[in-house]
Design a protein around this motif. Structure first.
Motif, PDB file in Angstrom:
ATOM      1  N   SER A 198     -15.010  13.881 -39.239  1.00 21.49           N
ATOM      2  CA  SER A 198     -13.685  14.632 -38.885  1.00 21.49           C
ATOM      3  C   SER A 198     -12.809  13.953 -39.866  1.00 21.49           C
ATOM      4  CB  SER A 198     -13.317  14.287 -37.527  1.00 21.49           C
ATOM      5  OG  SER A 198     -12.872  13.103 -37.182  1.00 21.49           O
ATOM      6  N   ILE A 199     -13.167  12.531 -40.691  1.00 22.69           N
ATOM      7  CA  ILE A 199     -11.996  12.197 -41.396  1.00 22.69           C
ATOM      8  C   ILE A 199     -11.502  13.177 -42.351  1.00 22.69           C
ATOM      9  CG2 ILE A 199     -11.671  10.198 -43.125  1.00 22.69           C
ATOM     10  CD1 ILE A 199     -13.963   8.857 -41.580  1.00 22.69           C
ATOM     11  N   GLY A 200     -10.179  13.012 -42.773  1.00 23.08           N
ATOM     12  CA  GLY A 200      -9.378  13.867 -43.593  1.00 23.08           C
ATOM     13  C   GLY A 200      -9.043  15.370 -42.955  1.00 23.08           C
ATOM     14  N   GLU A 201      -9.732  15.764 -41.793  1.00 24.99           N
ATOM     15  CA  GLU A 201      -9.245  16.896 -40.958  1.00 24.99           C
ATOM     16  C   GLU A 201      -8.259  16.578 -40.114  1.00 24.99           C
ATOM     17  OE1 GLU A 201     -11.009  19.585 -41.629  1.00 24.99           O
ATOM     18  OE2 GLU A 201     -13.120  18.965 -42.207  1.00 24.99           O
ATOM     19  N   VAL A 202      -7.400  17.770 -39.754  1.00 28.16           N
ATOM     20  CA  VAL A 202      -6.329  17.843 -38.981  1.00 28.16           C
ATOM     21  C   VAL A 202      -6.681  18.074 -37.371  1.00 28.16           C
ATOM     22  CG1 VAL A 202      -4.194  19.294 -38.491  1.00 28.16           C
ATOM     23  CG2 VAL A 202      -5.017  18.848 -40.832  1.00 28.16           C
ATOM     24  N   SER A 203      -6.299  17.263 -36.567  1.00 25.40           N
ATOM     25  CA  SER A 203      -6.652  17.030 -35.076  1.00 25.40           C
ATOM     26  C   SER A 203      -6.119  18.325 -34.726  1.00 25.40           C
ATOM     27  CB  SER A 203      -6.282  15.740 -34.720  1.00 25.40           C
ATOM     28  OG  SER A 203      -6.572  15.717 -33.460  1.00 25.40           O
ATOM     29  N   ALA A 204      -6.646  18.907 -33.760  1.00 23.50           N
ATOM     30  CA  ALA A 204      -6.061  20.213 -33.186  1.00 23.50           C
ATOM     31  C   ALA A 204      -5.652  19.545 -31.535  1.00 23.50           C
ATOM     32  CB  ALA A 204      -7.277  21.230 -32.914  1.00 23.50           C
ATOM     33  N   ASP A 205      -6.189  18.570 -31.365  1.00 18.47           N
ATOM     34  CA  ASP A 205      -5.761  17.972 -29.851  1.00 18.47           C
ATOM     35  C   ASP A 205      -5.094  16.633 -30.061  1.00 18.47           C
ATOM     36  OD1 ASP A 205      -6.571  19.909 -28.202  1.00 18.47           O
ATOM     37  OD2 ASP A 205      -8.763  19.307 -28.142  1.00 18.47           O
ATOM     38  N   GLY A 206      -4.590  16.080 -28.877  1.00 17.12           N
ATOM     39  CA  GLY A 206      -4.069  14.700 -28.953  1.00 17.12           C
ATOM     40  C   GLY A 206      -5.347  14.240 -28.434  1.00 17.12           C
ATOM     41  N   VAL A 207      -5.391  12.900 -28.840  1.00 17.35           N
ATOM     42  CA  VAL A 207      -6.718  11.934 -28.579  1.00 17.35           C
ATOM     43  C   VAL A 207      -6.237  10.661 -27.841  1.00 17.35           C
ATOM     44  CG1 VAL A 207      -8.481  10.659 -29.369  1.00 17.35           C
ATOM     45  CG2 VAL A 207      -7.929  13.014 -30.313  1.00 17.35           C
ATOM     46  N   TYR A 208      -6.579  10.497 -26.628  1.00 23.11           N
ATOM     47  CA  TYR A 208      -5.738   9.700 -25.725  1.00 23.11           C
ATOM     48  C   TYR A 208      -6.865   8.872 -24.830  1.00 23.11           C
ATOM     49  CZ  TYR A 208      -2.624  13.582 -25.560  1.00 23.11           C
ATOM     50  OH  TYR A 208      -1.808  14.786 -25.913  1.00 23.11           O
ATOM     51  N   PRO A 209      -6.865   7.543 -25.039  1.00 24.79           N
ATOM     52  CA  PRO A 209      -7.695   6.817 -24.076  1.00 24.79           C
ATOM     53  C   PRO A 209      -7.039   6.947 -22.631  1.00 24.79           C
ATOM     54  CG  PRO A 209      -7.022   5.433 -25.921  1.00 24.79           C
ATOM     55  CD  PRO A 209      -6.425   6.585 -25.985  1.00 24.79           C
ATOM     56  N   TYR A 210      -7.688   7.401 -21.655  1.00 25.64           N
ATOM     57  CA  TYR A 210      -6.976   7.729 -20.209  1.00 25.64           C
ATOM     58  C   TYR A 210      -7.589   6.984 -19.322  1.00 25.64           C
ATOM     59  CZ  TYR A 210      -3.977  10.793 -17.948  1.00 25.64           C
ATOM     60  OH  TYR A 210      -2.769  11.120 -17.139  1.00 25.64           O
ATOM     61  N   PRO A 211      -6.791   6.503 -18.351  1.00 27.84           N
ATOM     62  CA  PRO A 211      -5.291   5.911 -18.510  1.00 27.84           C
ATOM     63  C   PRO A 211      -5.526   4.957 -19.762  1.00 27.84           C
ATOM     64  CG  PRO A 211      -6.161   5.722 -16.248  1.00 27.84           C
ATOM     65  CD  PRO A 211      -7.042   6.178 -17.034  1.00 27.84           C
ATOM     66  N   PRO A 212      -4.220   4.556 -20.495  1.00 27.34           N
ATOM     67  CA  PRO A 212      -3.072   5.053 -20.110  1.00 27.34           C
ATOM     68  C   PRO A 212      -2.595   6.318 -20.673  1.00 27.34           C
ATOM     69  CG  PRO A 212      -2.825   3.549 -21.813  1.00 27.34           C
ATOM     70  CD  PRO A 212      -4.329   3.672 -21.335  1.00 27.34           C
ATOM     71  N   GLY A 213      -3.522   7.127 -21.230  1.00 30.62           N
ATOM     72  CA  GLY A 213      -2.803   8.350 -21.956  1.00 30.62           C
ATOM     73  C   GLY A 213      -1.851   8.204 -23.298  1.00 30.62           C
ATOM     74  N   VAL A 214      -1.772   7.090 -23.736  1.00 29.58           N
ATOM     75  CA  VAL A 214      -1.201   6.908 -25.092  1.00 29.58           C
ATOM     76  C   VAL A 214      -1.795   7.307 -26.166  1.00 29.58           C
ATOM     77  CG1 VAL A 214      -0.020   4.867 -26.299  1.00 29.58           C
ATOM     78  CG2 VAL A 214       0.015   5.024 -23.946  1.00 29.58           C
ATOM     79  N   PRO A 215      -1.438   8.121 -26.950  1.00 27.13           N
ATOM     80  CA  PRO A 215      -2.261   8.618 -28.231  1.00 27.13           C
ATOM     81  C   PRO A 215      -2.593   7.748 -29.029  1.00 27.13           C
ATOM     82  CG  PRO A 215       0.223   9.430 -28.272  1.00 27.13           C
ATOM     83  CD  PRO A 215       0.183   8.592 -26.980  1.00 27.13           C
ATOM     84  N   LEU A 216      -4.049   7.857 -29.582  1.00 23.75           N
ATOM     85  CA  LEU A 216      -4.384   7.545 -30.940  1.00 23.75           C
ATOM     86  C   LEU A 216      -3.938   8.370 -31.939  1.00 23.75           C
ATOM     87  CD1 LEU A 216      -7.803   6.378 -29.496  1.00 23.75           C
ATOM     88  CD2 LEU A 216      -5.859   4.951 -30.051  1.00 23.75           C
ATOM     89  N   LEU A 217      -4.330   9.722 -31.547  1.00 23.76           N
ATOM     90  CA  LEU A 217      -3.913  10.947 -32.569  1.00 23.76           C
ATOM     91  C   LEU A 217      -2.887  11.947 -31.876  1.00 23.76           C
ATOM     92  CD1 LEU A 217      -7.332  11.864 -34.188  1.00 23.76           C
ATOM     93  CD2 LEU A 217      -5.422  11.183 -35.372  1.00 23.76           C
ATOM     94  N   LEU A 218      -2.217  12.571 -32.550  1.00 24.99           N
ATOM     95  CA  LEU A 218      -1.233  13.545 -32.154  1.00 24.99           C
ATOM     96  C   LEU A 218      -1.953  14.834 -32.639  1.00 24.99           C
ATOM     97  CD1 LEU A 218       2.203  12.070 -32.400  1.00 24.99           C
ATOM     98  CD2 LEU A 218       0.978  12.147 -30.431  1.00 24.99           C
TER      99      LEU A 218
END
Ligand SMILES: Cc1ncc(COP(=O)(O)O)c(C=O)c1O
Length: 487
Positions: A428-448
């Motif tokens: 996926s490197i270089g592609e555009v993320s369609a989703d947020g990627v969050y360790p959950y909890p706490p739900g703080v994004p690694l990727l928007l």
């Protein structure tokens, strides 16, 4: 015939596992009031709709309006709203009200996914505030006022600033300074106070959003105040935000069938806190301080403490973040060890485990938890420190990932609504993320959503998955992680 959900709940209840997690009432331990007993007794009879004599949550003019007025008086707001879709709906409505389509909002890296949803719904453009990280605990801390000043002075047209305060770990920012910087630049300050409803009841705790001068504050009442899950409050103060516009944005999002049981639970907690909020929170703080004293005496354990933070940050002592990584135990492993000793914590990350205390715990409960930590560590196989190894590998990845988050190829809204396809994470490197990627909890994004996926982020995700941290936005297909990219 079996009942899947009921059976699972009963199994959990019968296990007797003690909740070191939200909701704050701790399975009713903190609900010994007459009104809570009345709700429990009349549960089904109270499950009503908008019949005469009751009220309408979307246009309140009777009993709901009275409860909202009581909440406003309790928290020193100009107007308060009862929420039955969690703080989530409040954060979304606040962003919708503050940011007309195409306007900009500055957000900290410690941001819950509800803020990302709000930005997508509003069609606003996020500007990321540089978020300080802890190299010792490998966790995001928050933003410092100088960064808010830099951002508002350099970036044009920012309508609102959104900060999460406290963080999931209890770390608080200098909200008074942040509020005055926002107002000097004509920006609205929204405080996601999901974890901080209790702050206004004690001068020993960091300052609450409303007392610091925030314009909109959203609290998950269930997390720290003792009402039922899904209940929350949104408060507005001052004239920078149009109160009616905020109400109308909330109407767009909130259910049209609000549960009277949930609203009654909010009523019960607001009433109780009006009478004894200060003494309840004082006892929670005193118990937590005693617990912290005991944990500090345990060998092999680090406890996140004010000394670990730079002076721009402060700590809510009722949130207990412990790490035994320097004794060779990962956060996820400590969580498992505590569970097998009868205590379920709120969550764990690479190095730490986070426990939530509230006025519903008594000092015996908390002493038992401290003994469980001591025991969980004492009989762990002796291993060299993995803390240092992880810190040296993961901290640089976190710093790089945070710096690279500035690169967005698409708006959050466009990415969320895009056609998408799944690819292997490593492709996926270089592609555009369609989703947020969050360790959950706490739900703080690694990727928007809309951000370009970089090698550092992929490496960071792999490190987290390797120790069993669950990450929303990443699925497993035949044993390999996949993510969604914009097609
Ligand atoms: C910082 C933060 N904001 C908002 C929310 C959403 O709160 P709720 O679960 O009440 O919808 C959460 C939930 O975990 C959170 O951690």
């Amino acid at each position: 015939m079996t009942h899947s959900i009921i059976d699972a709940l009963l199994r959990h209840i019968r296990s007797g596992i003690y909740p070191m997690h939200v909701p704050a009432h701790k399975q009713g331990r903190g609900s010994n009031t007459v009104s809570a007993a009345v709700i429990a007794q009349y549960l089904y009879k109270m499950d009503l709709t908008e019949v005469p004599g009751l009220d309408d949550l979307s246009e309140p003019s009777g009993c709901i309006q009275d409860t909202e007025a009581a909440a406003a008086a309790l928290f020193s707001a100009d107007r308060s709203f009862l929420l039955v879709n969690g703080a989530t709906v409040g954060v979304e409505a606040a962003i919708l009200a503050a940011c007309p389509p195409g306007t900009r909002i500055a957000i900290s890296g410690v941001v819950h996914k509800s803020a990302i949803a709000g930005i997508a719904l509003a069609g606003a453009e996020p500007v990321l505030l540089y978020t300080r990280l802890s190299s010792k605990y490998l966790m995001p801390l928050g933003v410092d006022p100088a960064e808010v000043e830099r951002c508002l002075a350099q970036e044009k047209g920012i309508r609102a600033v959104l900060v999460t305060n406290p963080s999931y770990y209890g770390v608080c920012q200098d909200l008074e300074a942040i509020a005055s910087i926002c107002h000097k630049h004509g920006a609205i300050l929204i405080v996601d106070e999901a974890h901080g409803g209790h702050l206004s009841f004690s001068s020993e705790l960091p300052i609450s959003g409303l007392h610091a001068g925030a314009d909109i504050v959203i609290q998950s009442a269930h997390k720290t105040l003792g009402s039922l899950t899904q209940t929350a409050l949104m408060h507005v103060k001052g004239q920078r935000v149009d109160h009616d516009r905020l109400a109308s944005c909330l109407r767009l999002l909130q259910t049209t069938s609000p549960s009277y049981i949930l609203m009654a639970s909010l009523d019960s907690v607001i009433h109780r806190l009006s009478l004894e909020g200060e003494s309840l929170v004082a006892s929670a703080v005193a118990n937590a301080r005693e617990m912290r004293r005991v944990i500090r005496g345990l060998s092999g354990v680090s406890l996140l403490s004010p000394e670990d933070l730079e002076p721009v940050f402060s700590l809510d002592p009722t949130r207990i973040t412990v790490s035994a990584a320097d004794r060779g135990i990962l956060g996820t492993e400590l969580q498992e060890r505590l569970r097998s000793r009868g205590y379920q914590v709120e969550f764990s990350d690479l190095l730490s485990t986070v426990a939530v205390t509230s006025y519903a715990d008594d000092d015996d409960d908390l002493r038992g938890f401290c003994s469980a930590i001591e025991d969980a560590i004492a009989d762990a196989p002796s291993r060299s420190s993995i803390g240092e190894k992880l810190r040296s590998r993961v901290y640089p990845l976190m710093v790089r990932a945070a710096e690279e988050q500035a690169t967005s190829a698409l708006s959050i809204r466009a990415a969320v609504l895009s056609h998408r396809r799944e690819v292997l994470l490593e492709d996926s490197i270089g592609e555009v993320s369609a989703d947020g990627v969050y360790p959950y909890p706490p739900g703080v994004p690694l990727l928007l959503p809309g951000q370009v996926i970089t090698e550092s982020v992929v490496d960071l995700i792999k490190e987290l998955l390797a120790v069993g941290i669950s990450i929303r936005g990443i699925k497993m297909r035949e044993g390999s992680p996949v993510c969604s990219i914009v097609d």
